[in-house]
Scaffold this motif. Structure first.
Motif, mmCIF file in Angstrom:
data_model
loop_
_atom_site.group_PDB
_atom_site.id
_atom_site.type_symbol
_atom_site.label_atom_id
_atom_site.label_comp_id
_atom_site.label_asym_id
_atom_site.label_seq_id
_atom_site.Cartn_x
_atom_site.Cartn_y
_atom_site.Cartn_z
ATOM 1 N N ARG A 31 0.816 -1.210 0.000
ATOM 2 C CA ARG A 31 0.000 0.000 0.000
ATOM 3 C C ARG A 31 0.859 1.273 0.000
ATOM 4 O O ARG A 31 0.343 2.378 -0.055
ATOM 5 N N THR A 32 2.170 1.096 0.078
ATOM 6 C CA THR A 32 3.070 2.242 0.149
ATOM 7 C C THR A 32 3.280 2.854 -1.229
ATOM 8 O O THR A 32 3.462 2.137 -2.215
ATOM 9 N N ASN A 100 2.138 6.096 3.324
ATOM 10 C CA ASN A 100 1.651 4.793 3.778
ATOM 11 C C ASN A 100 0.345 4.369 3.095
ATOM 12 O O ASN A 100 -0.422 3.620 3.673
ATOM 13 N N ASN A 101 0.114 4.868 1.888
ATOM 14 C CA ASN A 101 -1.070 4.501 1.135
ATOM 15 C C ASN A 101 -0.828 4.850 -0.323
ATOM 16 O O ASN A 101 0.108 5.602 -0.638
ATOM 17 N N TRP A 102 -1.667 4.310 -1.215
ATOM 18 C CA TRP A 102 -1.550 4.708 -2.604
ATOM 19 C C TRP A 102 -2.225 6.065 -2.744
ATOM 20 O O TRP A 102 -3.412 6.203 -2.550
#
Length: 125
Positions: A31-32, A100-102
């Motif tokens: 998800r990074t 820490n996410n798309w």
């Protein structure tokens, strides 16, 4: 927390190639988001390329499309920026960034939380 360290900057002649590395430590998964940004003196920081870590989806700014390639080595926890056919206008400090996410807008610096210290790239004509 994610820590990022860039390597590989230096001086290169126009038309040449250079590979930048971004070594990541801390918590990263599929998800990074990882992006490469650059900032030339007097200019705002701009997004160059981005990748969804693990999955490998990539995104490029028009100014580097076809010349730069972003890639990853998951085992080494490293994201690369292969720069080819470089131009004097590619001269800048290059930064690696992570979220820490798309992210919705991969080339917007505001989307990213973690930043490296930068590595200088100088292209001579």
């Amino acid at each position: 927390q994610v820590q990022l360290v860039e390597f590989g900057g230096g001086s290169v002649q126009a038309g040449g190639s250079l590979r930048l590395s971004c070594a990541a430590s801390g918590y990263i998964d599929s998800r990074t988001s990882v992006g490469w940004f650059r900032q030339a003196p007097g200019n705002e920081r701009e997004g160059v390329a981005a990748i969804r870590y693990g999955v490998g989806y990539t995104y490029y700014d028009d100014s580097v499309e076809g010349r730069f390639t972003i890639s990853q080595d998951v085992d080494k926890r490293t994201v690369y920026l292969q720069m080819s056919s470089v131009k004097p206008e590619d001269t800048a400090m290059y930064y690696c960034a992570a979220a820490n996410n798309w992210v919705t807008y991969p080339l917007r610096q505001g989307e990213y939380t973690y930043w490296g210290q930068g590595t200088q790239v100088t292209v001579s004509s």
